[in-house]
Design a protein around this motif. Structure first.
Motif, PDB file in Angstrom:
ATOM      1  N   LYS A  12       0.820  -1.199   0.000  1.00 31.79           N
ATOM      2  CA  LYS A  12       0.000   0.000   0.000  1.00 31.79           C
ATOM      3  C   LYS A  12       0.862   1.260   0.000  1.00 31.79           C
ATOM      4  N   GLU A  13       2.148   1.096   0.267  1.00 31.86           N
ATOM      5  CA  GLU A  13       3.103   2.196   0.199  1.00 31.86           C
ATOM      6  C   GLU A  13       4.354   1.694  -0.504  1.00 31.86           C
ATOM      7  N   PRO A  14       4.992   2.532  -1.340  1.00 29.15           N
ATOM      8  CA  PRO A  14       6.169   2.089  -2.092  1.00 29.15           C
ATOM      9  C   PRO A  14       7.281   1.544  -1.213  1.00 29.15           C
ATOM     10  N   GLU A  15       7.478   2.137  -0.032  1.00 23.40           N
ATOM     11  CA  GLU A  15       8.590   1.711   0.825  1.00 23.40           C
ATOM     12  C   GLU A  15       8.394   0.325   1.424  1.00 23.40           C
ATOM     13  N   ARG A  16       7.202  -0.224   1.284  1.00 26.22           N
ATOM     14  CA  ARG A  16       6.970  -1.583   1.775  1.00 26.22           C
ATOM     15  C   ARG A  16       7.561  -2.633   0.845  1.00 26.22           C
ATOM     16  N   MET A  17       7.607  -2.331  -0.438  1.00 21.08           N
ATOM     17  CA  MET A  17       7.990  -3.335  -1.419  1.00 21.08           C
ATOM     18  C   MET A  17       9.391  -3.867  -1.164  1.00 21.08           C
ATOM     19  N   PHE A  18       9.510  -5.197  -1.127  1.00 23.09           N
ATOM     20  CA  PHE A  18      10.779  -5.918  -1.057  1.00 23.09           C
ATOM     21  C   PHE A  18      11.484  -5.811   0.300  1.00 23.09           C
ATOM     22  N   GLN A  19      10.983  -5.023   1.237  1.00 17.30           N
ATOM     23  CA  GLN A  19      11.717  -4.856   2.491  1.00 17.30           C
ATOM     24  C   GLN A  19      10.848  -4.996   3.740  1.00 17.30           C
ATOM     25  N   THR A  36      -0.809   0.733  -9.322  1.00 17.77           N
ATOM     26  CA  THR A  36      -0.317   1.928 -10.008  1.00 17.77           C
ATOM     27  C   THR A  36      -1.120   3.154  -9.606  1.00 17.77           C
ATOM     28  N   SER A  37      -2.380   2.970  -9.242  1.00 16.75           N
ATOM     29  CA  SER A  37      -3.220   4.088  -8.805  1.00 16.75           C
ATOM     30  C   SER A  37      -2.694   4.719  -7.527  1.00 16.75           C
ATOM     31  N   THR A  38      -1.934   3.954  -6.725  1.00 17.40           N
ATOM     32  CA  THR A  38      -1.335   4.512  -5.519  1.00 17.40           C
ATOM     33  C   THR A  38      -0.214   5.488  -5.882  1.00 17.40           C
ATOM     34  N   LEU A  39       0.508   5.180  -6.924  1.00 19.12           N
ATOM     35  CA  LEU A  39       1.597   6.042  -7.363  1.00 19.12           C
ATOM     36  C   LEU A  39       1.084   7.246  -8.141  1.00 19.12           C
ATOM     37  N   PHE A  40      -0.029   7.046  -8.876  1.00 22.24           N
ATOM     38  CA  PHE A  40      -0.602   8.128  -9.685  1.00 22.24           C
ATOM     39  C   PHE A  40      -2.095   8.223  -9.384  1.00 22.24           C
ATOM     40  N   PRO A  41      -2.454   8.761  -8.211  1.00 24.93           N
ATOM     41  CA  PRO A  41      -3.856   8.768  -7.789  1.00 24.93           C
ATOM     42  C   PRO A  41      -4.777   9.611  -8.662  1.00 24.93           C
ATOM     43  N   ASP A  42      -4.208  10.517  -9.462  1.00 21.87           N
ATOM     44  CA  ASP A  42      -5.041  11.391 -10.284  1.00 21.87           C
ATOM     45  C   ASP A  42      -5.326  10.822 -11.668  1.00 21.87           C
ATOM     46  N   ARG A  43      -4.900   9.573 -11.886  1.00 16.51           N
ATOM     47  CA  ARG A  43      -5.095   8.967 -13.199  1.00 16.51           C
ATOM     48  C   ARG A  43      -5.918   7.685 -13.073  1.00 16.51           C
TER      49      ARG A  43
END
Length: 289
Positions: free
Chosen positions: A169-176, A215-222
């Motif tokens: 749900k947050e980018p910093e969660r990925m892989f770590q 991807t909507s989390t990274l670009f919520p306006d799209r």
């Protein structure tokens, strides 16, 4: 793929029926949330159970030695599985091995040389440990929990450990981050439905690592139609996570095996060695032919 508990830390101390704790083990930060009542579960919109997040600080593939994270996970996993010791444990690898970001479950199960370890003997924490790869609904046309239920009943399993790739749900969660829960099973994210694991009638524990993010989390306006994003280097993260989780499972299930032995066993599919070398790690030394 399955959706994990959100990483956003909230002050839950004022909620009745919720207990939280934080600690550090082997250089990793661990946060545990125990949801103890149905009222608390309704408040957090999560089932009753324990939710544990291990934060490694850097992507798993960047750890030169898997023992540190593996030992941390083994200690945490041991706490979760301890009530089920002496029964039969079934490790289920969920996911699609042909899609790198979704292949964590199959990667872990292929890194568990359970037949070799059973032949080498020595007592373990479980009466028996088995594993299998479930396949995917798109290929089998059978819901994953139905397949797991059939296998669990056929082998008379006492406890299930489900391993799957997660959605961050947050980018910093990925892989770590490595996440565990005792809430009764995973929900297949890609299928858009809620899996029902209650029919199994035995404890179901979930374990996974976030490998993708909407991807909507990274670009919520799209408007991106629920597309998922991952890294081009996800294969190396899957390989690292697969060995770390397999290492931890072996450490928990076979405590008489040393760290070095479990490290070798969990990496056999990445670095194959002659079968005779495996026997040398056991109780009986074999003479070379």
């Amino acid at each position: 793929m399955s959706v994990p508990v959100s990483r956003r830390r909230k002050d839950l101390s004022h909620f009745q029926g919720i207990e939280t704790s934080e600690e550090e083990l082997h250089g990793c930060n661990i946060t545990t949330v125990h949801i103890q009542t149905e009222e608390a579960a309704k408040t957090l919109q999560k089932p009753v159970g324990s939710y544990i997040t291990i934060e490694t600080g850097t992507p798993l593939s960047r750890h030169e030695h898997i023992e540190r994270v593996g030992e941390c996970l083994a200690q945490v996993l041991g706490r979760v599985l301890r009530p089920h010791y002496h029964g039969k444990l079934c490790v289920c690898g969920i996911g699609n091995r042909d899609i790198p970001a979704d292949s964590l479950g199959p990667e872990v199960t292929r890194n568990l040389p359970l037949k070799v370890l059973s032949e080498l003997g020595r007592d373990g924490n479980f009466r028996e440990v088995v594993s299998f790869e479930t396949g995917i609904l798109g290929t089998t046309n059978i819901n994953t929990e139905v397949l797991v239920n059939g296998v669990a009943k056929a082998i008379d399993a006492d406890c299930l450990l489900l391993v799957d790739s997660l959605t961050a749900k947050e980018p910093e969660r990925m892989f770590q981050t490595i996440q565990l829960s005792t809430d009764g099973g995973l929900s297949p994210h890609m299928s858009g439905r809620k899996a029902d694991w209650s029919a199994l009638g035995i404890p179901v524990i979930s374990l996974g690592v976030p490998m993708v993010i909407p991807t909507s989390t990274l670009f919520p306006d799209r408007d991106l139609d629920n597309r998922l994003f991952t890294s081009v280097g996800v294969r190396s993260e899957i390989e690292a996570a697969g060995q770390i989780i397999a290492y931890a499972i072996l450490r928990v299930c076979f405590p008489s095996r040393s760290e070095v032995e479990c490290l070798v066993y969990s990496g056999l599919n990445q670095n194959s060695v002659p079968y005779g070398f495996l026997l040398e790690l056991g109780d009986e030394k074999k003479e070379p032919v």
